[in-house]
Design an enzyme around this catalytic site. Structure first.
Site: not given
Length: 250
Positions: A16-17, A151
């Site tokens: 979506t982005s 991360y």
């Protein structure tokens, strides 16, 4: 515009982005039937409306196995196979050693590792022999970043998936590669850097460390993904392709 993906069925999670959206748009422009996922229905609907071509949005959180099942149920309502899986959904936040919480660890690993693993595994019954899988890793897979160890560890795991899965999928001739973006102009990056002037200042400082002299654009990462997914990369398997302006090489 090339139509090398004409009528190919392509999955783009986190579409979506940012990088996912740019890649879904690029696949659709080349004739693919694209399925994108996103967590919020309103954002998903907006993304679908902005992509020209054959695109279907399926709301889902890829860290939730039931949502992954719903994605492939939606695919099977329209198609009996998948040609390309771009396992892109992911994210992270800063947390220095000493301040890492169990919740931070769990959320990051569930999204970036568990989500990628089961997105790919659950696609296998539909994925054509000779198909292509592309995973989103990061330059943090090989470089250190302050307060970003969790991360970074997830992205190292994703890179390791590519190395191992090419052996598991050898008999089916399914290629698995990882694309590792560097600093890329996305809304997610701006949020990570605190937004506004703070984010712009951080990106400007980082651009000075990149041999290309600037941050990347999502469309540039998309081009690398399409190459890895295409027949032009038919003998490219298990690699980590850095798209970072040369940052990881110095």
């Amino acid at each position: 515009m090339s139509q090398q993906f004409n009528n190919k069925v392509v999955i783009v999670t986190g579409g979506t982005s940012g990088i996912g959206f740019a890649t879904a748009k690029a696949f659709a422009a080349q004739g693919a039937c694209v399925f994108i996922t996103g967590r919020r229905q309103s954002t998903l609907d907006e993304a679908v409306s902005r992509i020209e071509g054959k695109v279907t949005g399926v709301r889902g959180d890829m860290s939730q196995l039931g949502d992954i099942d719903r994605l492939y149920d939606a695919v099977q309502k329209q198609h009996n196979h998948i040609d390309v899986v771009f396992a892109n959904a992911g994210g992270g936040e800063f947390a220095a050693l000493g301040a890492i919480t169990e919740a931070h660890y769990q959320e990051t690993f569930d999204t970036n590792v568990k989500g990628v693993l089961f997105t790919v595994q659950k696609a296998l019954p539909l994925l054509r022999d000779g198909g292509s899988i592309v995973l989103t890793s990061s330059t943090t897979s090989i470089t250190g970043t302050p307060a970003f160890s969790v991360y970074s560890a997830t992205k190292a795991a994703v890179r390791s998936f590519a190395r191992n899965w090419i052996l598991d999928l050898k008999e089916r001739r399914i290629r698995v590669n990882a694309v590792s973006p560097g600093v890329t102009e996305t809304a997610g990056l701006n949020d990570l850097f605190g937004g506004g002037d703070q984010a712009e200042g951080t990106k400007a400082w980082l651009a000075e460390q990149i041999p290309a002299g600037r941050v990347g654009q999502p469309e540039e990462i998309a081009k690398a993904v399409l190459f890895l997914a295409s027949d032009e990369a038919s003998f490219v398997n298990g690699v980590e392709l850095f798209v970072d302006g040369g940052q990881a090489q110095i």
